[in-house]
Design an enzyme around this catalytic site. Structure first.
Site, PDB file in Angstrom:
ATOM      1  N   GLN A  70      81.867  93.230  24.943  1.00  0.00           N
ATOM      2  CA  GLN A  70      81.163  93.739  26.115  1.00  0.00           C
ATOM      3  C   GLN A  70      80.118  92.739  26.605  1.00  0.00           C
ATOM      4  O   GLN A  70      80.009  92.484  27.806  1.00  0.00           O
ATOM      5  CB  GLN A  70      80.508  95.080  25.795  1.00  0.00           C
ATOM      6  CG  GLN A  70      81.506  96.203  25.537  1.00  0.00           C
ATOM      7  CD  GLN A  70      80.830  97.497  25.126  1.00  0.00           C
ATOM      8  OE1 GLN A  70      79.607  97.561  24.999  1.00  0.00           O
ATOM      9  NE2 GLN A  70      81.609  98.542  24.926  1.00  0.00           N
TER      10      GLN A  70
ATOM     11  N   SER B  23      80.359  90.770  20.293  1.00  0.00           N
ATOM     12  CA  SER B  23      80.573  91.868  21.230  1.00  0.00           C
ATOM     13  C   SER B  23      81.378  91.403  22.427  1.00  0.00           C
ATOM     14  O   SER B  23      80.930  90.536  23.184  1.00  0.00           O
ATOM     15  CB  SER B  23      79.225  92.433  21.703  1.00  0.00           C
ATOM     16  OG  SER B  23      79.410  93.330  22.781  1.00  0.00           O
TER      17      SER B  23
ATOM     18  N   ARG C  96      88.983  96.845  32.553  1.00  0.00           N
ATOM     19  CA  ARG C  96      88.949  95.469  33.052  1.00  0.00           C
ATOM     20  C   ARG C  96      89.926  95.261  34.212  1.00  0.00           C
ATOM     21  O   ARG C  96      89.640  94.501  35.146  1.00  0.00           O
ATOM     22  CB  ARG C  96      89.251  94.499  31.897  1.00  0.00           C
ATOM     23  CG  ARG C  96      88.090  94.421  30.887  1.00  0.00           C
ATOM     24  CD  ARG C  96      88.572  93.906  29.528  1.00  0.00           C
ATOM     25  NE  ARG C  96      87.458  93.577  28.637  1.00  0.00           N
ATOM     26  CZ  ARG C  96      86.786  94.481  27.906  1.00  0.00           C
ATOM     27  NH1 ARG C  96      87.117  95.767  27.987  1.00  0.00           N
ATOM     28  NH2 ARG C  96      85.816  94.092  27.111  1.00  0.00           N
TER      29      ARG C  96
ATOM     30  N   LYS D 184      76.827 102.858  18.450  1.00  0.00           N
ATOM     31  CA  LYS D 184      77.940 103.323  19.275  1.00  0.00           C
ATOM     32  C   LYS D 184      77.557 104.653  19.932  1.00  0.00           C
ATOM     33  O   LYS D 184      76.376 104.979  20.061  1.00  0.00           O
ATOM     34  CB  LYS D 184      79.200 103.447  18.413  1.00  0.00           C
ATOM     35  CG  LYS D 184      79.745 102.109  17.930  1.00  0.00           C
ATOM     36  CD  LYS D 184      80.343 101.337  19.073  1.00  0.00           C
ATOM     37  CE  LYS D 184      81.022 100.059  18.626  1.00  0.00           C
ATOM     38  NZ  LYS D 184      81.674  99.374  19.759  1.00  0.00           N
TER      39      LYS D 184
ATOM     40  N   SER E 209      90.240  99.766  27.029  1.00  0.00           N
ATOM     41  CA  SER E 209      89.536  98.510  27.289  1.00  0.00           C
ATOM     42  C   SER E 209      90.181  97.715  28.416  1.00  0.00           C
ATOM     43  O   SER E 209      89.498  97.164  29.284  1.00  0.00           O
ATOM     44  CB  SER E 209      89.498  97.647  26.018  1.00  0.00           C
ATOM     45  OG  SER E 209      88.699  98.229  25.025  1.00  0.00           O
TER      46      SER E 209
ATOM     47  N   GLY F 209      80.001 102.818  27.428  1.00  0.00           N
ATOM     48  CA  GLY F 209      79.276 101.585  27.166  1.00  0.00           C
ATOM     49  C   GLY F 209      79.967 100.386  27.779  1.00  0.00           C
ATOM     50  O   GLY F 209      79.312  99.438  28.241  1.00  0.00           O
TER      51      GLY F 209
ATOM     52  N   ASP G 147      86.251  99.591  16.547  1.00  0.00           N
ATOM     53  CA  ASP G 147      86.433 100.954  17.046  1.00  0.00           C
ATOM     54  C   ASP G 147      87.232 101.833  16.091  1.00  0.00           C
ATOM     55  O   ASP G 147      87.210 103.062  16.217  1.00  0.00           O
ATOM     56  CB  ASP G 147      87.139 100.939  18.403  1.00  0.00           C
ATOM     57  CG  ASP G 147      86.226 100.484  19.526  1.00  0.00           C
ATOM     58  OD1 ASP G 147      84.987 100.581  19.364  1.00  0.00           O
ATOM     59  OD2 ASP G 147      86.736 100.028  20.561  1.00  0.00           O
TER      60      ASP G 147
END
Length: 434
Positions: free
Chosen positions: A171, A169, A30, A344, A26, A97, A317
């Site tokens: 995301q 979320s 980023r 997912k 993650s 995703g 996750d």
């Protein structure tokens, strides 16, 4: 083209010693994104070089950013917010995703047309959750019935918004934040349930003006990101497979080094400790934007648990491997409020239910819950449905199975954790590709 692979795992000896887990996926996504938008050269140390993260690098190279992959770091030469160029072809997010949703926030605000798609699995995942807020911001987006591929055309109607997300979320939140960077004015994003905050922490670290108070993120557009070197902690989501492995395999005693222990990511630790796990976090320190520590794990007799509410977003996750832990307990575990797992890389509730039943575990589910009656893994063949976390979870179950377990369609492990097999083999686990 992905070639499906099957893996057989036999009952193994105890796990022992220090384990080194690769960088956090993650945060790597980023770090590449924000370094590409900053002014100057950044070095990203310990970045995960999985298939997902390589797709992020390729996407930004297609957008005109110079990126070098060195032995010890990823080198990014950013030229500022307004430096991206029109890509020559559709951007490929692969199975990621995170990439498609975060990058959509950027593409929706550019003065050139672009499009992004992915593999078969990604193309059936819901995109309305980002299309809706981006459209409210004035973005011009076309989709395949709210699924990928997504097409973005320039818009002259972009505006800052105040948005309350009803889907917990990170995301979605990060997509809106990244779009807000390019739009004049101040946007406010409100979360009812707080989700992982790596985007916010990296923006602060890169000295971008952002304010967080009372579950609101306040971000002004068209400011400057300062290029800095970024250290990526080891991934707690990847570590969770070995944490559970050590807890369920008798006589195991391991230490996982330099793991990111951001409190919004450590729900798996809190839940396992509540289940009776012998887990300790040692040697805590901050590096860059994240809290890091070593995690000590010893074999433990776990007890069943009931989970619901805000904790769900802190281990979204990690549920597949948690289901494996629950399956080894004496008694019944029930987990509710997990409908998001059906959206997912696979329908993870269904995939885990089908697989656990094939291995001899009693399981039932509803649209947003699962009930697992602990028992013994008897061995057998399970389908991972091409989902990396499902595949790794069932491979870990093979450590305590009475007979070998074969996990099929497991090549997508490389999307998040390419070192998974080598770490297992260093622990002398019998694992064969067939």
């Amino acid at each position: 083209m992905t070639v499906n692979s099957n893996f057989i795992i036999n009952n193994s000896s105890a796990l022992q010693g220090d384990l080194t887990i690769p960088g956090d996926k993650s945060i790597t996504h980023r770090a590449i994104i924000l370094s590409s938008l900053s002014n100057g050269r950044s070095k990203i140390f310990n970045g995960l070089q999985s298939e997902d993260c390589k797709k992020t690098i390729s996407a930004f190279e297609s957008l005109g950013v110079k990126i070098n992959i060195k032995d010890d770091f990823i080198e990014v030469f950013g030229a500022g917010l307004n430096s991206l160029k029109k890509p020559k072809s559709i951007l490929d997010a692969g199975n990621s995703g995170t990439l498609i949703r975060l990058l959509s926030g950027i593409l929706a605000t550019q003065n050139f047309e672009s499009s992004i798609g992915g593999d078969k699995s990604l193309s059936i995942r819901p995109m309305e959750r980002i299309i809706e807020p981006l459209t409210l911001m004035g973005a011009n987006i076309k989709s395949n019935n709210n699924k990928a591929p997504l097409i973005f055309k320039p818009s002259k109607a972009l505006k800052a918004i105040k948005y309350s997300s009803n889907i917990p979320s990170a995301q979605v939140k990060s997509c809106i934040m990244l779009a807000s960077l390019f739009i004049p004015g101040t946007s406010i994003i409100r979360e009812t349930i707080q989700t992982r905050d790596h985007t916010e922490q990296l923006l602060k670290y890169l000295e971008y003006p952002i304010e967080i108070k009372n579950n609101e993120i306040i971000i002004s557009g068209q400011k400057e990101l300062l290029a800095k070197d970024i250290f990526i902690p080891s991934d707690i989501s990847s570590a969770s497979f070995f944490i559970v492995a050590a807890l369920i395999k008798e006589n195991s005693n391991i230490i996982l080094k330099n793991i990111g222990i951001n409190t919004l990511r450590t729900g798996i630790i809190d839940v396992l400790i509540e289940m009776g796990a012998d887990i300790k976090i040692l040697n805590k320190f901050f590096k860059g934007s994240e809290l890091i520590g070593d995690i000590s794990v010893k074999y433990s007799k776990l007890k069943p648990i009931k989970i619901s509410g805000s904790i769900v977003s802190r281990l979204i996750d990690e549920f597949p491997i948690l289901f494996i832990a629950c399956a080894t307990c004496k008694g019944v575990s029930k987990i509710t409020g997990i409908e998001e797992l059906r959206h997912k890389e696979s329908d993870r509730i269904k995939a885990m239910e089908v697989g656990l039943k094939k291995l001899g575990i009693i399981v039932s589910s509803t649209s947003n819950s699962i009930t697992i009656e602990g028992g013994n893994f008897e061995g057998g063949i399970v389908d991972s449905f091409g989902d990396h976390r499902i595949a790794m979870s069932f491979i870990i179950s093979g450590l305590v199975s009475r007979k070998p377990i074969t996990v099929t369609n497991a090549d997508n492990i490389n999307t998040s954790f390419p070192d998974f097999f080598s770490i297992l083999r260093k622990q002398k686990v019998e694992l064969f590709k067939v």
